[in-house]
Design an enzyme around this catalytic site. Structure first.
Site, PDB file in Angstrom:
ATOM      1  N   CYS A 116      10.129  14.641  11.353  1.00 38.46           N
ATOM      2  CA  CYS A 116      10.070  15.906  12.109  1.00 38.46           C
ATOM      3  C   CYS A 116       9.089  15.851  13.279  1.00 38.46           C
ATOM      4  O   CYS A 116       9.132  16.697  14.160  1.00 38.46           O
ATOM      5  CB  CYS A 116       9.692  17.061  11.190  1.00 38.46           C
ATOM      6  SG  CYS A 116      10.816  17.253   9.817  1.00 38.46           S
ATOM      7  N   HIS A 256       6.606  22.880  15.351  1.00 36.66           N
ATOM      8  CA  HIS A 256       7.724  22.457  14.516  1.00 36.66           C
ATOM      9  C   HIS A 256       8.146  23.643  13.660  1.00 36.66           C
ATOM     10  O   HIS A 256       7.310  24.355  13.098  1.00 36.66           O
ATOM     11  CB  HIS A 256       7.290  21.281  13.640  1.00 36.66           C
ATOM     12  CG  HIS A 256       8.325  20.889  12.640  1.00 36.66           C
ATOM     13  ND1 HIS A 256       9.647  20.740  12.970  1.00 36.66           N
ATOM     14  CD2 HIS A 256       8.233  20.624  11.312  1.00 36.66           C
ATOM     15  CE1 HIS A 256      10.334  20.405  11.890  1.00 36.66           C
ATOM     16  NE2 HIS A 256       9.496  20.323  10.869  1.00 36.66           N
ATOM     17  N   ASN A 286      15.065  24.249   9.697  1.00 38.09           N
ATOM     18  CA  ASN A 286      14.284  23.079  10.127  1.00 38.09           C
ATOM     19  C   ASN A 286      15.262  22.007  10.609  1.00 38.09           C
ATOM     20  O   ASN A 286      15.988  21.419   9.814  1.00 38.09           O
ATOM     21  CB  ASN A 286      13.462  22.589   8.927  1.00 38.09           C
ATOM     22  CG  ASN A 286      12.622  21.361   9.248  1.00 38.09           C
ATOM     23  OD1 ASN A 286      12.792  20.732  10.288  1.00 38.09           O
ATOM     24  ND2 ASN A 286      11.729  21.017   8.338  1.00 38.09           N
TER      25      ASN A 286
HETATM   26  O1  UT7 Z   1       9.218  19.290   8.235  1.00 36.23           O
HETATM   27  C1  UT7 Z   1       8.464  19.127   7.085  1.00 36.23           C
HETATM   28  C2  UT7 Z   1       9.417  19.345   5.964  1.00 36.23           C
HETATM   29  N1  UT7 Z   1       9.028  20.100   4.854  1.00 36.23           N
HETATM   30  C3  UT7 Z   1       8.375  21.272   4.867  1.00 36.23           C
HETATM   31  O2  UT7 Z   1       7.928  21.768   5.838  1.00 36.23           O
HETATM   32  C4  UT7 Z   1       8.261  21.981   3.547  1.00 36.23           C
HETATM   33  C5  UT7 Z   1       6.958  22.669   3.365  1.00 36.23           C
HETATM   34  N2  UT7 Z   1       6.967  23.509   2.203  1.00 36.23           N
HETATM   35  C6  UT7 Z   1       7.538  24.732   2.185  1.00 36.23           C
HETATM   36  O3  UT7 Z   1       8.046  25.197   3.184  1.00 36.23           O
HETATM   37  C7  UT7 Z   1       7.465  25.540   0.902  1.00 36.23           C
HETATM   38  O4  UT7 Z   1       6.623  24.871  -0.002  1.00 36.23           O
HETATM   39  C8  UT7 Z   1       8.857  25.759   0.250  1.00 36.23           C
HETATM   40  C9  UT7 Z   1       9.666  26.725   1.093  1.00 36.23           C
HETATM   41  C10 UT7 Z   1       9.603  24.428   0.136  1.00 36.23           C
HETATM   42  C11 UT7 Z   1       8.686  26.368  -1.121  1.00 36.23           C
HETATM   43  O5  UT7 Z   1       7.962  27.579  -1.049  1.00 36.23           O
HETATM   44  P1  UT7 Z   1       6.758  27.849  -2.056  1.00 36.23           P
HETATM   45  O6  UT7 Z   1       6.270  29.198  -1.758  1.00 36.23           O
HETATM   46  O7  UT7 Z   1       5.798  26.700  -1.913  1.00 36.23           O
HETATM   47  O8  UT7 Z   1       7.505  27.854  -3.426  1.00 36.23           O
HETATM   48  P2  UT7 Z   1       7.248  26.905  -4.680  1.00 36.23           P
HETATM   49  O9  UT7 Z   1       7.701  25.516  -4.401  1.00 36.23           O
HETATM   50  O10 UT7 Z   1       5.857  27.118  -5.134  1.00 36.23           O
HETATM   51  O11 UT7 Z   1       8.254  27.565  -5.713  1.00 36.23           O
HETATM   52  C12 UT7 Z   1       8.102  28.907  -6.180  1.00 36.23           C
HETATM   53  C13 UT7 Z   1       9.278  29.244  -7.062  1.00 36.23           C
HETATM   54  C14 UT7 Z   1       9.602  28.163  -8.090  1.00 36.23           C
HETATM   55  O12 UT7 Z   1       9.986  28.804  -9.286  1.00 36.23           O
HETATM   56  P3  UT7 Z   1       8.952  28.927 -10.510  1.00 36.23           P
HETATM   57  O13 UT7 Z   1       8.597  27.525 -10.848  1.00 36.23           O
HETATM   58  O14 UT7 Z   1       7.788  29.701  -9.946  1.00 36.23           O
HETATM   59  O15 UT7 Z   1       9.762  29.640 -11.525  1.00 36.23           O
HETATM   60  C15 UT7 Z   1      10.796  27.473  -7.511  1.00 36.23           C
HETATM   61  O16 UT7 Z   1      11.627  26.885  -8.488  1.00 36.23           O
HETATM   62  O17 UT7 Z   1      10.459  29.389  -6.262  1.00 36.23           O
HETATM   63  C16 UT7 Z   1      11.508  28.598  -6.821  1.00 36.23           C
HETATM   64  N3  UT7 Z   1      12.382  28.154  -5.757  1.00 36.23           N
HETATM   65  C17 UT7 Z   1      13.452  28.875  -5.353  1.00 36.23           C
HETATM   66  N4  UT7 Z   1      13.952  30.056  -5.769  1.00 36.23           N
HETATM   67  C18 UT7 Z   1      15.036  30.510  -5.137  1.00 36.23           C
HETATM   68  C19 UT7 Z   1      12.327  27.033  -5.004  1.00 36.23           C
HETATM   69  N5  UT7 Z   1      13.322  27.000  -4.111  1.00 36.23           N
HETATM   70  C20 UT7 Z   1      14.033  28.128  -4.317  1.00 36.23           C
HETATM   71  C21 UT7 Z   1      15.180  28.669  -3.699  1.00 36.23           C
HETATM   72  N6  UT7 Z   1      15.645  29.852  -4.139  1.00 36.23           N
HETATM   73  N7  UT7 Z   1      15.830  28.042  -2.677  1.00 36.23           N
END
Ligand code: UT7
Length: 333
Positions: A116, A256, A286
């Site tokens: 990215c 980004h 993204n």
């Molecule tokens: O270009 C660089 C590429 N990558 C990035 O920039 C990614 C950077 N990270 C992020 O943007 C965020 O960490 C995410 C959007 C990927 C995730 O958000 P978060 O607030 O960090 O959520 P989390 O990973 O802590 O997950 C919270 C909950 C989890 O459930 P439990 O374990 O709390 O029950 C996940 O399983 O949200 C759940 N979850 C979802 N729920 C519904 C994860 N993805 C999804 C989804 N829909 N798509």
């Protein structure tokens, strides 16, 4: 003494696939919701390629626009750099396909993979090439079909990405325009935090591995989030200091577009209000290396940038990689 050369941005362009996929459409296929995706990421929809659309076709479309806006012909270009982590084919470089498609005769062409961060890495490399005097006119394209790497059953990744391309044309000038200061960085120890394991020389793709989905990208989102905010804010402050500018002198940040919460946290660390930050990830998600040039292109086309403005570009991605640069906007008079 020879005058210092700069590399002004003469033209810009972007291309995205026709097909729009909304959060609601994804929610019909996997366990997610429009509400979760919007509030946790800021994304409402993304564009996804259809038949006949791939990295070089989108890249060439964006490049054609950039050349047209620059008022230049393909014969004026003496180097083509393509930032991508999703090439048309593993071999040869996709930059060569773009060179051929545009009819650019003989110019050097190579791919650059910084995930990215690729476009901002490319700005750093292209500007260095021009400043050294070894090249005069560089076509820098960033194109990624990141959806090609996705596992459509993995809700942790598949809701985040979209496809697209952006391009700029850079040309040597003695006027202080284009990139005034830039930095690129990487932390290779973090390579497993976001990676597609199988399909390369370390782990060639076998039917068994493919069945396990090991060719798809896996990501530790929470860890990447923290590294992204730190990487983008620290490298931004570094380039601003090198350019002799305070964050206050920045007219617009073009970051980004991965997650609006990452963008807000970065802006907060730079003590800049969100009014001075360009956000379009709601419409594209993204788009990997293409996200910064697509945002830059839309910022210019919607009148958010004027000649003489200082624009801060900052990006973060797999590798882990990061890059920032401060640009003085405008064409040579
Ligand atoms: O270009 C660089 C590429 N990558 C990035 O920039 C990614 C950077 N990270 C992020 O943007 C965020 O960490 C995410 C959007 C990927 C995730 O958000 P978060 O607030 O960090 O959520 P989390 O990973 O802590 O997950 C919270 C909950 C989890 O459930 P439990 O374990 O709390 O029950 C996940 O399983 O949200 C759940 N979850 C979802 N729920 C519904 C994860 N993805 C999804 C989804 N829909 N798509």
């Amino acid at each position: 003494m020879a005058k210092l050369r700069y590399a002004a941005i003469l033209g810009w362009g972007m291309a995205v696939p026709q097909r729009v996929v909304t959060n609601d459409e994804l929610a019909q296929q996997i366990d997610t919701s429009d509400e979760w995706i919007r509030t946790r990421t800021g994304i409402n929809q993304r564009r996804i390629v259809g038949p006949g659309e791939y990295t070089s076709t989108l890249g060439a479309d964006a490049a054609r626009q950039a050349l047209e806006r620059a008022g230049l012909a393909p014969t004026d270009v003496d180097l083509v750099i393509l930032a991508t982590c999703t090439p048309d084919r593993p071999f040869p470089a996709t930059a060569c396909a773009i060179q051929a498609s545009l009819g650019i005769p003989g110019a050097g062409a190579f791919d650059l993979n910084a995930a990215c961060s690729g476009f901002v890495y490319g700005m750093h490399v292209a500007t260095a090439m021009i400043r050294s005097g070894m090249h005069r006119t560089v076509l820098l394209v960033a194109s990624d079909i990141f959806t090609h790497l996705l596992n459509w059953n993995d809700r942790n990744t598949c809701v985040l990405f979209g496809d697209g391309a952006g391009a700029v044309v850079l040309q040597a000038t003695e006027q202080p325009l284009g990139l005034l200061a830039s930095t690129i960085g990487a932390w290779g120890q973090g390579e497993d935090l976001m990676a597609a394991e199988a399909g390369g020389t370390r782990m060639p793709a076998t039917p068994e591995l493919m069945k396990q989905g090991r060719q798809h990208v896996m990501m530790n989102g929470r860890e990447i989030f923290k590294h992204a905010v730190r990487g983008m804010s620290e490298s931004s402050l570094q380039v601003l200091a090198e350019a002799g500018l305070t964050p206050d002198a920045v007219s617009l940040v073009v970051p980004h577009q991965a997650n609006v919460r990452i963008i807000e946290a970065t802006a907060k660390r730079l003590e800049l209000p969100m009014e001075r930050v360009f956000v379009n990830l709601d419409r594209y998600g993204n788009t990997s290396a293409a996200s910064v040039p697509i945002a830059l292109c839309e910022a210019v086309e919607t009148g958010r940038l004027r000649d003489g403005d200082h624009v801060l570009l900052t990006a973060f991605g797999g590798g882990l990689t990061w890059a920032s640069g401060v640009v003085r906007w405008g064409r040579p008079s």
